[in-house]
Motif scaffolding. Structure first.
Motif, PDB file in Angstrom:
ATOM      1  N   GLY A   1      40.184  33.336  47.416  1.00 11.18           N
ATOM      2  CA  GLY A   1      41.315  33.159  46.510  1.00 11.18           C
ATOM      3  C   GLY A   1      42.659  33.289  47.194  1.00 11.18           C
TER       4      GLY A   1
ATOM      5  N   GLY B   1      46.001  35.254  49.129  1.00 11.81           N
ATOM      6  CA  GLY B   1      47.052  36.074  48.532  1.00 11.81           C
ATOM      7  C   GLY B   1      46.800  37.559  48.670  1.00 11.81           C
ATOM      8  N   THR B   2      47.713  38.333  48.097  1.00  9.05           N
ATOM      9  CA  THR B   2      47.650  39.785  48.133  1.00  9.05           C
ATOM     10  C   THR B   2      47.250  40.301  46.769  1.00  9.05           C
ATOM     11  N   PRO B   3      46.128  41.083  46.677  1.00  9.28           N
ATOM     12  CA  PRO B   3      45.637  41.491  45.363  1.00  9.28           C
ATOM     13  C   PRO B   3      46.662  42.191  44.493  1.00  9.28           C
TER      14      PRO B   3
ATOM     15  N   ARG C   1      51.967  39.901  41.849  1.00  3.62           N
ATOM     16  CA  ARG C   1      51.907  39.137  40.606  1.00  3.62           C
ATOM     17  C   ARG C   1      51.420  37.727  40.920  1.00  3.62           C
ATOM     18  N   ALA C   2      50.403  37.275  40.201  1.00  2.00           N
ATOM     19  CA  ALA C   2      49.796  35.982  40.488  1.00  2.00           C
ATOM     20  C   ALA C   2      50.714  34.845  40.072  1.00  2.00           C
TER      21      ALA C   2
ATOM     22  N   SER D   1      46.985  30.608  39.366  1.00  2.00           N
ATOM     23  CA  SER D   1      46.139  31.254  40.356  1.00  2.00           C
ATOM     24  C   SER D   1      45.519  32.552  39.842  1.00  2.00           C
TER      25      SER D   1
ATOM     26  N   LYS E   1      43.054  35.237  41.815  1.00  2.00           N
ATOM     27  CA  LYS E   1      43.537  36.597  42.054  1.00  2.00           C
ATOM     28  C   LYS E   1      42.566  37.625  41.488  1.00  2.00           C
TER      29      LYS E   1
ATOM     30  N   ALA F   1      40.643  40.422  43.609  1.00  2.00           N
ATOM     31  CA  ALA F   1      40.798  41.825  43.217  1.00  2.00           C
ATOM     32  C   ALA F   1      39.442  42.467  42.964  1.00  2.00           C
TER      33      ALA F   1
ATOM     34  N   ALA G   1      45.029  42.681  40.604  1.00  2.00           N
ATOM     35  CA  ALA G   1      45.334  41.252  40.691  1.00  2.00           C
ATOM     36  C   ALA G   1      46.769  40.939  40.304  1.00  2.00           C
TER      37      ALA G   1
END
Length: 229
Positions: free
Chosen positions: A21, A23-25, A28-29, A33, A37, A41, A63
């Motif tokens: 997925g 990104g950084t868990p 804010r998605a 996405s 997220k 997470a 997430a």
């Protein structure tokens, strides 16, 4: 990284396997996405504290999405778990595509290189290198057959991806008649899963690295110490 990391496999190669997925868990998605997220997470949270102890609220917080967004994508925590198991399979796929050892000519060298690659990943906090589906199935195998089956599919996909190089090495070097490519792939997976459990008992990857090092010795002995030294 410790001195047990094989010098032929840079730490960056092991750590470049992308998270499912992306990104950084905790962030804010972005719009569109949230599902990815939530899966990412779930991977992070379950690996750290287990499936049963992980709540929907915790996954949403990790997430960076609302609970309403969760239930827009998943009817339940179980549905997320199944999707996350499928996502874990995709997360593992680059291990068979990106590392430099996949370009080696000798199939046994590719197999040994894959083991070295897994060895290089065994560093840092336990939840960073242990297996999401391996963690989850230990809790859910007897109580949730859908989750068990999803974990089985993910673990089997790993074995199926490893088996072609094993079969090619068997064709070149030969092995005892009762050894099969899928059987050896399952043994590799079993050793890795066991190594993760041992690391959890000590909260230290050193014991896992020792176990995987023994696996590499076994594979070399099985194939008559073939491959590039």
């Amino acid at each position: 990284m410790t001195t047990n990391r094989p010098p032929s496999v840079p730490a960056a190669a092991a750590r470049d396997v992308p998270p499912a997925g992306g990104g950084t868990p905790g962030a804010r998605a972005p719009r569109g996405s949230a599902r990815a997220k939530l899966i990412a997470a779930a991977h992070a949270t379950v690996r750290k504290q287990g499936y049963a102890a992980t709540t929907v609220d915790q996954i949403c917080a990790a997430a960076g999405v609302t609970k309403g967004a969760f239930f827009h994508h998943f009817a339940s925590k179980e549905e997320l778990a199944i999707a996350a198991a499928e996502g874990w399979t995709e997360r593992a796929r680059p291990m068979f595509e990106l590392p430099p050892h996949v370009r080696l000519e000798d199939p046994l060298d590719r197999l040994l290189g894959h083991i070295d690659f897994r060895l290089a990943m065994l560093d840092g906090p336990t939840e960073d290198y242990t297996c999401f589906v391996g963690t989850m199935v230990q809790e859910a195998y007897a109580t949730n057959d859908r989750i068990r089956a999803a974990c089985e599919a993910s673990i089997n996909a790993y074995c199926q991806a490893l088996a072609p190089d094993i079969q090619a090495a068997m064709d070149v070097y030969g092995v005892p008649e009762d050894v099969t490519a899928i059987g050896l792939a399952q043994h590799v997976q079993s050793v890795l899963q066991g190594a993760f459990v041992l690391a959890k008992t000590t909260n230290d990857p050193a014991i896992a690295r020792g176990t995987v090092t023994h696996l590499k010795r076994y594979v070399r002995m099985l194939f008559g110490a073939g491959g590039t030294p």
